[in-house]
Enzyme design. Structure first.
Site, PDB file in Angstrom:
ATOM      1  CE  LYS A 175      -3.741   0.233   2.573  1.00 14.97           C
ATOM      2  NZ  LYS A 175      -4.516   0.208   3.838  1.00 14.97           N
TER       3      LYS A 175
HETATM    4  O1  G3P Z   1      -7.284   1.102   5.655  1.00  8.85           O
HETATM    5  C1  G3P Z   1      -7.610   2.454   5.641  1.00  8.85           C
HETATM    6  C2  G3P Z   1      -9.009   2.730   6.016  1.00  8.85           C
HETATM    7  O2  G3P Z   1      -9.581   1.556   6.391  1.00  8.85           O
HETATM    8  C3  G3P Z   1      -9.214   3.773   7.056  1.00  8.85           C
HETATM    9  O3  G3P Z   1     -10.361   3.514   7.751  1.00  8.85           O
HETATM   10  O4  G3P Z   1     -11.955   3.664   9.587  1.00  8.85           O
HETATM   11  O5  G3P Z   1      -9.671   4.631   9.886  1.00  8.85           O
HETATM   12  O6  G3P Z   1     -11.310   5.723   8.368  1.00  8.85           O
HETATM   13  P1  G3P Z   1     -10.857   4.442   8.961  1.00  8.85           P
END
Ligand code: G3P
Length: 225
Positions: free
Chosen positions: A86
């Site tokens: 990533k």
């Molecule tokens: O993997 C990145 C993404 O899942 C971020 O998620 O829930 O931290 O906004 P969140």
């Protein structure tokens, strides 16, 4: 549409994998930090649980192209199987993407907030782009619409890059995104269980059991009538 688990917690992963048809696991530095143990141990443990064929997405930390490349090389040397590196869509990230692709890496462009960012990364030939639905919603940016625009753009321009929608906080976002045409979503364990379960399902089963037992008795199933 593939389902991935957005978590680095081995217990949660083991529990979820046994029950749900997971295509793999995604992590990011915050998710890794939450586990508070060795980075490589975490990734190796995830790989051991999911096996070599399911996807594991692991993020670089380097802030320059050179450091991103070194991070990617180190991760690849320690973690086998179906690995996706990533890379955030920073200026240095864009610089690193074509080099990683030339070197045979599978790449997921991440931290995407706009269709333009996804389009640029896709033109470098990355394998996945990861738009952040809830984080876009949080700035009144309409996360689902952004994902729909990205999937349309890739289709219009015949780009083979897939869309891995990430960052979900509720089932409405998941339902809407499932209609947006993206190829994969990654959700945390809390959201995954919420997709699967429903109180009315439990109530219906409870009623079925109660009606059955009133006639056939406790402990009687089909196999021991
Ligand atoms: O993997 C990145 C993404 O899942 C971020 O998620 O829930 O931290 O906004 P969140």
């Amino acid at each position: 549409m593939l389902f991935l688990l957005d978590s680095a917690n081995i217990k949660e992963l083991e529990k979820a994998q046994e029950i749900f048809p997971l295509a793999g696991v995604t992590t990011n530095p915050s998710i890794i930090a939450k586990e508070n143990r060795n980075f490589f141990d975490i990734l190796q443990d995830i790989r051991a649980v999911i096996g070599p064929d399911r996807m594991l997405h692991a993020q670089v930390l380097g802030e320059t192209c050179e450091d991103i490349l070194k991070d990617a090389e180190t991760i690849r040397s320690r973690i086998g199987g179906e690995l996706y590196i990533k890379v955030p869509v920073t200026i240095e990230g864009y610089r690193a993407m074509p080099i990683l692709k030339q070197r045979g890496y599978k790449v997921t462009a991440t931290a995407i907030y706009t269709p333009g960012q996804a389009l640029l990364a896709a033109q470098w030939g990355v394998d996945f782009t990861a738009p952040y639905v809830n984080r876009i919603d949080n700035i009144s940016g309409m996360g689902v619409t952004v994902v729909k625009m990205i999937t349309d753009l890739f289709s219009i321009h015949h780009l083979s890059t897939r869309v891995l929608a990430a960052s979900f906080k509720n089932l409405h976002q998941v339902n809407e995104i499932s209609l947006a045409g993206c190829q994969a979503i990654t959700v945390g364990p809390d959201i995954l269980w919420k997709i699967a379960e429903h109180t009315l399902t439990d109530m219906s089963i409870h009623q079925f059991q109660s009606d059955w037992k009133s006639v056939y008795g406790d402990g009687k199933f089909v196999y021991n009538l």
